[in-house]
Enzyme design. Structure first.
Site, PDB file in Angstrom:
ATOM      1  N   SER A 290      24.318 -12.754  50.472  1.00 23.97           N
ATOM      2  CA  SER A 290      24.315 -11.608  49.557  1.00 23.97           C
ATOM      3  C   SER A 290      23.279 -10.594  49.981  1.00 23.97           C
ATOM      4  O   SER A 290      22.274 -10.940  50.619  1.00 23.97           O
ATOM      5  CB  SER A 290      23.985 -12.078  48.141  1.00 23.97           C
ATOM      6  OG  SER A 290      22.608 -12.395  48.034  1.00 23.97           O
ATOM      7  N   ASP A 291      23.511  -9.327  49.641  1.00 20.90           N
ATOM      8  CA  ASP A 291      22.415  -8.377  49.720  1.00 20.90           C
ATOM      9  C   ASP A 291      21.362  -8.847  48.716  1.00 20.90           C
ATOM     10  O   ASP A 291      21.660  -9.608  47.790  1.00 20.90           O
ATOM     11  CB  ASP A 291      22.893  -6.956  49.409  1.00 20.90           C
ATOM     12  CG  ASP A 291      21.986  -5.896  50.011  1.00 20.90           C
ATOM     13  OD1 ASP A 291      20.847  -6.227  50.369  1.00 20.90           O
ATOM     14  OD2 ASP A 291      22.413  -4.738  50.118  1.00 20.90           O
ATOM     15  N   CYS A 292      20.140  -8.376  48.888  1.00 19.95           N
ATOM     16  CA  CYS A 292      19.031  -9.024  48.181  1.00 19.95           C
ATOM     17  C   CYS A 292      19.121  -8.837  46.669  1.00 19.95           C
ATOM     18  O   CYS A 292      19.126  -7.715  46.169  1.00 19.95           O
ATOM     19  CB  CYS A 292      17.718  -8.516  48.740  1.00 19.95           C
ATOM     20  SG  CYS A 292      17.514  -9.080  50.454  1.00 19.95           S
ATOM     21  N   SER A 294      21.721  -9.564  44.920  1.00 13.07           N
ATOM     22  CA  SER A 294      23.038  -9.098  44.493  1.00 13.07           C
ATOM     23  C   SER A 294      23.626  -9.956  43.370  1.00 13.07           C
ATOM     24  O   SER A 294      24.287  -9.437  42.469  1.00 13.07           O
ATOM     25  CB  SER A 294      24.019  -9.095  45.670  1.00 13.07           C
ATOM     26  OG  SER A 294      23.797  -8.009  46.507  1.00 13.07           O
TER      27      SER A 294
END
Length: 773
Positions: A290-292, A294
């Site tokens: 995941s993006d941080c 997310s």
């Protein structure tokens, strides 16, 4: 006159030179499977002789649920009883080893790393072999730093989102607006990073941010709350193309899902995107991260689920393997206890992350005994690496205007140069965002000073240029010098992550400064622009007192030396714009949130990128001048290509719909056409030239009016010619996507354009025996 290497190395600090002379790293302790640890060295997961799937399954069988969930976040916990240390997954290497992520720290034996030009600049070279070479250097330095205990092996780079809207603050991180260029950059850079040693990874790259992610903060809408409403056609035709190429051609080890929703579903919770597409259709051999935060974002900010346990379960069951952040590590165990998630789901996620770690050699014992184990401080910031950064900057600089021509400047005629502008003596501005600590800098002022005496005036206190207090001194300098070079543009205060631009004009009073300096200049005025995104500089393009305009993007640590070499003709510019430069009017009534790529004349929607926008531009995609004259002619190319059909339909008429064949119904193996092009350098200077091959498909309301189908970089000596073979894969590059998101090959006449050279080729469907129902 100094050589290129001397130009760069003369600005290295003595501190760095000490390390280049041969300090050695003490090495790092094994991450796992320490041969000195008698309790673990004979465990099956530590045996290099076993197949990696068997080793991973053995390790999974030994972990408790509590231990497993603590491995689901980027700051993965240690498992002391099995001899496994903690690991920070988050490192960055967008255009050099970066310290943006917590996994990398500079200092001690590793005070910095080679900082290449920002991606948008390197993309302007249109040189795939350069992109891969940069990846190899970056991974050498990354491995060296890992061996020294100050970096990880998992790098969440590159960014392969399409530069859809010119105001996007992160457009600088991307290879531009064309899906094929972005995809080829992704595959090339990833191959350089990961190496070509079969199942072993040098480092693990990551293509991000999947998908339709290209808005940070515009007009009250931010990336954490944005729901991108995207048609199936645009997903297949534009947004997913680079990711598919990155996975299928680059064999990337990871894909990152983005913050935003796509059509109402968070990307990190969408099984159709993650499990079905990335892992199923494209067959990702690696992990999805995941993006941080997310997962936390779609629970806390988007309120997509009622409980955090449901969010954790939705993400993992959708295909997410690793969370940048602590959310999954905190909530997954309770999700299992509540029956929302099974332990086998957790196992599936860990299987993917642990497999990548084993492919990296992290379970193979002593790092020093492994491939790349000999890399250390002396392999970082080497003269060869810095020379490549210099070369990349030169190849990426684009000559936008050359009135007269006035460029290059003669060192004999122009002995004094006024160096003016807020970007005239910058360092960190040149490396853009997601950068680390550079080996050393050559500023623009230092670069120009190698060829002429300089009179330096900033003109503005910074790029915001809110006042004219410094104008007078700048105007006076221009009136006294033989020539003037203005260094204007943007920096990370204007365009960056979390910052989208409001418009396309130069900030503050920069335009006023340029015009007044050009009017007062005793000699020719050259405007050099630093920026990631396009700028409307129509005023300068139309001003005869502005003799030349160069776009340098963010040219990296050697930017000043590269710009000076172009300005004074030591190097011949060959870069071309990877994005369209629009006039300010283009964005005046265009919402960044409008995701449609195609124009809509009924409501005045202009369309996006050169593929779908037909309005006025400041400079078109692919624009770039040179100091010589290149001519091309098509030496040979087929006029007819047969597209053989295969499939389960009763007749070709069922396969051919609207005079277009489904790609899945064509026999695409080795279905390509070869175009031989003669490139003639009719000028007096050697130079590199980019062949951009565009196709106009047969008319259809869902086809682009033109699209790039191939590009090739070629170096041609003065007064010489070279024949270039270009292979165009029919199914990949001559296909288009219909409104249902189905990729099809239009039957009929395709017109190819290479500069002024044109060629028509007719695609015709043929049957392969009997097509059974």
């Amino acid at each position: 006159m100094a050589s290129s290497s001397t130009t760069i190395l003369s600005f290295l600090t003595p501190f760095f030179l000490l390390f280049l002379l041969g300090f050695s790293s003490a090495g790092r302790e094994p991450f796992a499977c320490d041969p000195k640890d008698a309790t673990t060295k004979n465990l099956p997961f530590c045996k290099v002789s076993l197949a990696i799937p068997d080793r991973v399954n053995d390790l999974l069988g030994k972990l408790t649920l509590q231990e497993k969930v603590k491995l689901l976040g980027d700051n993965a916990a240690a498992v002391p009883r099995l001899g496994i240390k903690g690991y920070e997954w988050w490192s960055e290497a967008l255009h050099g080893v970066s310290n943006v992520g917590p996994g990398t720290k500079f200092g001690g034996e590793f005070p910095g790393a080679t900082s290449f030009p920002q991606v948008i600049t390197t993309a302007a070279s249109f040189n795939a072999s350069l992109w891969e070479a940069i990846g190899r250097v970056v991974s050498d330095e990354a491995r060296a730093m890992y061996n020294g205990g100050v970096a990880g092996l998992t790098y969440w780079s590159p960014n392969v989102n399409i530069f859809r809207d010119p105001r996007w603050g992160r457009g600088q991180e991307t290879p531009g607006e064309d899906p094929v260029v972005v995809g080829k950059y992704a595959a090339s850079y990833v191959r350089g990073l990961q190496g070509n040693d079969g199942n072993r990874l040098k480092v693990a790259a990551c293509c991000k941010h999947f998908t339709a992610y290209d808005l940070d903060n515009w007009n009250g809408v931010d990336r954490f709350h944005f729901n991108a409403k995207v048609s199936k056609q645009d997903i297949e035709d534009t947004f997913d193309v680079p990711f598919r190429m990155c996975v299928k051609e680059g064999k990337v080890a990871s894909v990152m899902c983005s913050y935003n929703q796509v059509n109402g579903v968070p990307t990190c919770a969408d099984p159709n995107l993650l499990k079905k597409t990335v892992r199923g259709q494209w067959r990702l051999d690696g992990y999805i991260v995941s993006d941080c935060d997310s997962v936390g974002v779609f629970y806390d900010s988007q309120h997509y689920t009622s409980t955090p346990e449901e969010a954790a379960a939705d993400a993992i069951k959708a295909g997410l393997d690793l969370d940048c952040g602590p959310f999954l590590a905190i909530h997954s165990e309770e999700a299992v206890k509540r029956g929302l998630l099974s332990e086998s789901d957790v196992n599936s996620a860990l299987l993917n992350t642990l497999t990548v770690q084993m492919r990296l050699g992290m379970f193979d014992g002593e790092p020093s005994s492994q491939p790349y184990g000999n890399l250390g401080p002396r392999d970082v910031c080497t003269p060869a690496h810095q020379e490549l950064a210099f070369e990349a900057a030169k190849q990426g600089i684009v000559l936008l205007k050359n009135h007269g021509p006035s460029l290059p400047l003669s060192t004999r005629r122009y002995r004094s140069v006024a160096v003016i502008g807020p970007n005239s003596n910058v360092t960190v501005t040149m490396i853009g965002n997601y950068a680390g600590i550079a080996c050393g800098y050559t500023t623009p002022l230092q670069g120009i000073a190698r060829y002429a005496s300089t009179i330096h005036q900033p003109g503005c206190a910074d790029v915001a240029c809110t006042g004219d207090q410094l104008f007078g001194a700048a105007i006076d300098a221009a009136s006294r010098a033989d020539a003037t070079v203005l260094f204007m543009g943007l920096d990370q205060s204007i365009e960056a992550e979390t910052i989208d631009r409001g418009g396309l004009l130069l900030p503050g009073r920069q335009q006023e400064l340029v015009s007044k300096v050009a009017a007062a200049s005793k000699g020719p005025t050259v405007l050099v622009l630093m920026s990631g995104g396009p700028i409307d500089v129509s005023f300068a393009n139309n001003d005869p007192r502005v003799a030349g305009i160069l776009w340098a993007g963010y040219p990296g640590q050697a930017g000043g030396a590269a710009i000076a070499d172009i300005v004074f003709g030591i190097s011949n510019p060959g870069g071309k714009l990877p994005v369209t430069w629009y006039p300010q009017e283009y964005v005046s009534n265009l919402a960044m949130t409008a995701m449609d790529m195609r124009s809509n004349p009924s409501n005045g929607y202009p369309g996006r990128t050169y593929r779908f926008y037909k309005g006025p531009v400041v400079y078109p995609f692919g624009h770039g001048l040179t100091y010589t004259k290149f001519e091309h002619s098509i030496a040979s190319a087929p006029t007819l290509v047969s597209v053989p059909l295969q499939g389960h339909h009763k007749s070709p008429n069922a396969t051919v719909w609207g005079k277009a064949i489904r790609v899945t119904h064509a026999n695409c193996n080795r279905l390509s056409l070869a175009v031989h092009v003669d490139v003639n350098n009719a000028g007096s200077r050697d130079g590199s030239h980019t062949l951009l091959v565009f196709s106009n498909p047969p008319a259809g309301h869902w086809a682009p009016h033109k699209q790039l189908v191939a590009f090739e970089k070629v170096h041609v000596a003065a007064r010489a010619s070279q024949r270039v073979r270009i292979n165009i894969h029919v199914c990949k590059y001559l296909s288009v996507v219909d409104r249902s998101g189905i990729r099809r090959i239009p039957i009929g006449e395709h017109n190819l354009h290479i500069g002024n050279a044109k060629h028509s080729v007719s695609l015709q469907a043929t049957t392969l025996g009997v097509i059974k129902s």
